[in-house]
Design a protein around this motif. Structure first.
Motif, mmCIF file in Angstrom:
data_model
loop_
_atom_site.group_PDB
_atom_site.id
_atom_site.type_symbol
_atom_site.label_atom_id
_atom_site.label_comp_id
_atom_site.label_asym_id
_atom_site.label_seq_id
_atom_site.Cartn_x
_atom_site.Cartn_y
_atom_site.Cartn_z
ATOM 1 N N LYS A 13 0.940 -1.224 -0.084
ATOM 2 C CA LYS A 13 0.024 -0.099 -0.055
ATOM 3 C C LYS A 13 0.801 1.220 -0.141
ATOM 4 C CE LYS A 13 -3.757 -2.494 2.426
ATOM 5 N NZ LYS A 13 -4.783 -2.205 3.412
ATOM 6 N N GLY A 14 0.969 1.889 -1.176
ATOM 7 C CA GLY A 14 1.612 3.075 -1.100
ATOM 8 C C GLY A 14 2.966 2.984 -1.952
ATOM 9 N N GLY A 15 3.715 1.870 -1.736
ATOM 10 C CA GLY A 15 4.942 1.745 -2.115
ATOM 11 C C GLY A 15 6.203 2.803 -1.542
ATOM 12 N N SER A 16 5.814 3.359 -0.413
ATOM 13 C CA SER A 16 6.955 4.383 0.252
ATOM 14 C C SER A 16 7.665 3.604 1.275
ATOM 15 C CB SER A 16 5.996 5.427 0.637
ATOM 16 O OG SER A 16 5.227 5.171 1.698
ATOM 17 N N VAL A 17 7.418 2.199 1.489
ATOM 18 C CA VAL A 17 8.042 1.383 2.643
ATOM 19 C C VAL A 17 8.749 0.265 1.892
ATOM 20 C CG1 VAL A 17 7.897 0.131 4.737
ATOM 21 C CG2 VAL A 17 6.630 2.253 4.525
ATOM 22 N N LEU A 18 10.310 0.344 2.124
ATOM 23 C CA LEU A 18 10.873 -0.939 1.413
ATOM 24 C C LEU A 18 11.673 -1.750 2.499
ATOM 25 C CD1 LEU A 18 12.313 -1.829 -0.999
ATOM 26 C CD2 LEU A 18 14.113 -0.591 -0.522
ATOM 27 N N LEU A 19 11.409 -3.054 2.340
ATOM 28 C CA LEU A 19 12.082 -4.011 3.124
ATOM 29 C C LEU A 19 13.285 -4.668 2.402
ATOM 30 C CD1 LEU A 19 10.895 -5.367 5.742
ATOM 31 C CD2 LEU A 19 10.196 -7.235 4.466
ATOM 32 N N ALA A 20 14.345 -4.781 3.025
ATOM 33 C CA ALA A 20 15.609 -5.220 2.599
ATOM 34 C C ALA A 20 16.380 -6.350 3.395
ATOM 35 C CB ALA A 20 16.692 -4.125 2.109
ATOM 36 N N GLY A 21 16.529 -7.410 3.047
ATOM 37 C CA GLY A 21 17.172 -8.493 3.962
ATOM 38 C C GLY A 21 18.697 -8.763 3.502
ATOM 39 N N SER A 22 19.495 -9.089 4.531
ATOM 40 C CA SER A 22 20.885 -9.464 4.255
ATOM 41 C C SER A 22 21.128 -10.922 4.351
ATOM 42 C CB SER A 22 21.743 -8.455 5.488
ATOM 43 O OG SER A 22 22.979 -9.009 5.469
ATOM 44 N N ILE A 23 21.986 -11.403 3.242
ATOM 45 C CA ILE A 23 22.121 -12.678 3.482
ATOM 46 C C ILE A 23 23.642 -13.015 4.195
ATOM 47 C CG2 ILE A 23 23.658 -12.371 1.178
ATOM 48 C CD1 ILE A 23 21.666 -15.535 2.151
ATOM 49 N N SER A 24 24.288 -11.871 4.515
ATOM 50 C CA SER A 24 25.426 -11.959 5.203
ATOM 51 C C SER A 24 25.363 -12.067 6.803
ATOM 52 C CB SER A 24 26.518 -11.032 4.912
ATOM 53 O OG SER A 24 26.023 -9.837 5.149
ATOM 54 N N ASP A 25 24.438 -11.167 7.182
ATOM 55 C CA ASP A 25 24.203 -11.112 8.839
ATOM 56 C C ASP A 25 22.971 -11.356 9.388
ATOM 57 O OD1 ASP A 25 22.889 -8.822 8.244
ATOM 58 O OD2 ASP A 25 24.183 -7.273 8.817
ATOM 59 N N ALA A 26 22.036 -11.744 8.328
ATOM 60 C CA ALA A 26 20.683 -12.377 8.772
ATOM 61 C C ALA A 26 19.811 -11.479 9.304
ATOM 62 C CB ALA A 26 20.778 -13.504 9.599
ATOM 63 N N THR A 27 20.061 -9.868 9.097
ATOM 64 C CA THR A 27 19.133 -8.866 9.480
ATOM 65 C C THR A 27 17.985 -8.476 8.502
ATOM 66 O OG1 THR A 27 20.833 -7.110 8.878
ATOM 67 C CG2 THR A 27 20.659 -8.086 11.108
ATOM 68 N N ILE A 28 17.012 -7.834 8.829
ATOM 69 C CA ILE A 28 16.228 -7.414 7.743
ATOM 70 C C ILE A 28 15.804 -5.878 8.357
ATOM 71 C CG2 ILE A 28 13.684 -7.582 6.833
ATOM 72 C CD1 ILE A 28 15.099 -10.643 8.821
ATOM 73 N N TRP A 29 15.887 -4.791 7.310
ATOM 74 C CA TRP A 29 15.720 -3.472 7.525
ATOM 75 C C TRP A 29 14.464 -2.886 6.743
ATOM 76 C CZ3 TRP A 29 20.161 -0.536 9.929
ATOM 77 C CH2 TRP A 29 21.119 -1.446 10.050
ATOM 78 N N PRO A 61 0.008 -9.470 2.029
ATOM 79 C CA PRO A 61 -0.888 -8.873 1.093
ATOM 80 C C PRO A 61 -1.667 -7.454 1.701
ATOM 81 C CG PRO A 61 -1.033 -11.279 0.777
ATOM 82 C CD PRO A 61 -0.534 -11.072 2.052
ATOM 83 N N ASP A 62 -2.035 -8.109 3.175
ATOM 84 C CA ASP A 62 -2.694 -6.413 3.704
ATOM 85 C C ASP A 62 -1.762 -5.592 4.355
ATOM 86 O OD1 ASP A 62 -1.635 -8.057 5.918
ATOM 87 O OD2 ASP A 62 -3.522 -8.654 6.776
ATOM 88 N N GLY A 63 -0.514 -5.841 4.174
ATOM 89 C CA GLY A 63 0.465 -5.119 4.727
ATOM 90 C C GLY A 63 0.809 -4.880 6.075
ATOM 91 N N LYS A 64 0.091 -5.705 6.969
ATOM 92 C CA LYS A 64 0.019 -5.744 8.488
ATOM 93 C C LYS A 64 1.556 -6.105 8.916
ATOM 94 C CE LYS A 64 -5.047 -5.328 9.182
ATOM 95 N NZ LYS A 64 -6.330 -6.042 9.607
ATOM 96 N N PHE A 65 1.969 -7.114 8.322
ATOM 97 C CA PHE A 65 3.251 -7.934 8.721
ATOM 98 C C PHE A 65 4.229 -8.109 7.640
ATOM 99 C CE2 PHE A 65 -0.781 -9.615 11.003
ATOM 100 C CZ PHE A 65 -0.261 -9.311 12.524
#
Length: 296
Positions: A13-29, A61-65
Motif C-alpha cells: 500500500k503506497g510503495g513508500s516502505v521498503l523491506l531489505a534483507g541481508s544474506i551475510s548477517d541475517a538482519t532485515i531492514w 498482502p494486507d501490509g500488516k506484517f
C-alpha cells in the motif's frame, strides 16, 4: 544498513516502505522512501555454518506484517511497528541427516481463497505451505520424486557427479485462475503444478519439462539439471492459467498449467553461448489495438 542485500520488497500500500534483507548477517531492514529513514530492524534469523542468512522476504498482502525466510530453515512473521517476531515456522525435520536445518531459498505469498497462504522452497527439495493467520503448516510438497544422494562416483576414475535437489522458485496462481494452485521450480529444470486441496502432500497436477529431441544432446547431457538448466523464477499470469518461467540457460519459457504444454520459448542471445542466466524478471500485461499483450 544491511550488507550483501539478498532481496528487496515494497509495501503493498503506497510503495513508500521498503523491506531489505541481508544474506551475510541475517538482519532485515525497513526503510521509508524517499527520505531513506530506517523505520525498523528485524533480528532473529540465524546464519548457518556457511554464513548464509536471510534469503527472501515480503509484506503480507494486507501490509500488516512482514514475512521472511532464511538459511536457518525458518519462516518468520514480524510486526513492523515493534520489530517483534510474532511467530516462527520451523520448516525442517529435527534429526535429519543434513548438517543443520535445510535452508529456505524462495518465498511467495497471497495464496488460498483468503490470501493467507505462503509457500517457501528449500534446499532439501521440498516446499512448505503455511497458513499465516492459523499459524500452521498445511502442506509439504516433495518436488523431487526420488531425492538422489549428494554425489555418486562413476567408478572409472571420473569426477564425482553432484546432484542438486533444491527448490529454487515458487508461486501461487491468482484468485482469478485458481487460488489453490501453486507451482514449484527446481534445480532439475522441472516445473510442477500442485493442487493444494488434496491433503497435506498436495496433488501434482502437471510436471513440465523440456523434452530432449536430439539423441546426441541426450548423450552429452550429464547434468542432473536437464537440458535447460535450473529454474530461477516463476510468475503466474494474473488472469490466465499460464506461467512464465526463467532458467539458468538464459531462456524464459511459457507453460500452460492446465495441460503442461510449453507454449513459447523466449531468448535474448542470438546463440546459446550468448545466453546469460536469468535470475529475476517481471511480467506486465497490457492492452493493444490487436488485443492483450504481455511484456517480460
Amino acid at each position: 544498513g544491511p550488507t550483501d542485500v539478498e532481496f528487496i520488497s515494497f509495501h503493498p500500500k503506497g510503495g513508500s516502505v521498503l523491506l531489505a534483507g541481508s544474506i551475510s548477517d541475517a538482519t532485515i531492514w525497513m526503510y521509508h522512501l524517499p527520505s531513506s529513514k530506517c523505520l525498523q530492524v528485524f533480528v532473529g534469523h540465524e546464519c548457518n555454518s556457511e554464513g548464509g542468512g536471510v534469503t527472501g522476504g515480503s509484506f503480507t498482502p494486507d501490509g500488516k506484517f512482514a514475512l521472511t525466510i532464511g538459511m536457518d530453515g525458518t519462516m518468520r512473521i514480524w510486526a513492523p511497528r515493534t520489530g517483534m517476531c510474532r511467530h516462527v515456522f520451523k520448516l525442517y525435520e529435527e534429526g535429519s541427516e543434513m548438517e543443520g536445518p535445510a535452508g529456505l531459498t524462495c518465498l511467495a505469498v497471497d495464496g488460498g481463497a483468503d490470501g493467507q497462504l505462503a509457500i517457501a522452497g528449500g534446499e532439501d527439495g521440498t516446499a512448505h505451505v503455511v497458513h499465516l493467520q492459523g499459524k500452521k503448516v498445511v502442506a509439504k510438497l516433495s518436488h523431487f520424486d526420488q531425492v538422489p544422494t549428494n554425489s555418486t562416483t562413476a567408478g572409472n576414475g571420473d569426477d564425482e557427479e553432484v546432484f542438486l535437489t533444491s527448490v529454487e522458485a515458487v508461486g501461487f496462481a491468482s484468485k482469478a485462475v485458481n487460488p489453490n494452485w501453486a507451482a514449484t521450480g527446481g534445480s532439475d529444470g522441472k516445473l510442477k503444478i500442485w493442487d493444494l486441496t488434496h491433503g497435506d502432500g498436495g496433488q501434482c497436477r502437471q510436471t513440465c519439462a523440456v523434452k530432449i529431441e536430439d539423441s546426441s544432446d541426450a548423450s552429452n547431457n550429464t547434468s542432473s539439471a536437464g537440458p535447460t538448466g535450473g529454474i530461477t523464477r516463476i510468475i503466474w499470469h494474473p488472469t490466465q492459467a499460464i506461467l512464465f518461467v526463467s532458467y539458468t540457460d538464459g531462456a524464459v519459457r511459457i507453460w500452460d498449467a492446465r495441460n503442461g504444454n510449453m507454449l513459447h520459448t523466449l531468448t535474448g542471445g542470438s546463440t546459446k553461448q550468448d545466453a546469460q542466466q536469468i535470475n529475476d524478471m517481471s511480467v506486465e500485461v497490457f492492452g493493444t489495438e490487436q488485443g492483450p499483450g504481455t511484456a517480460v
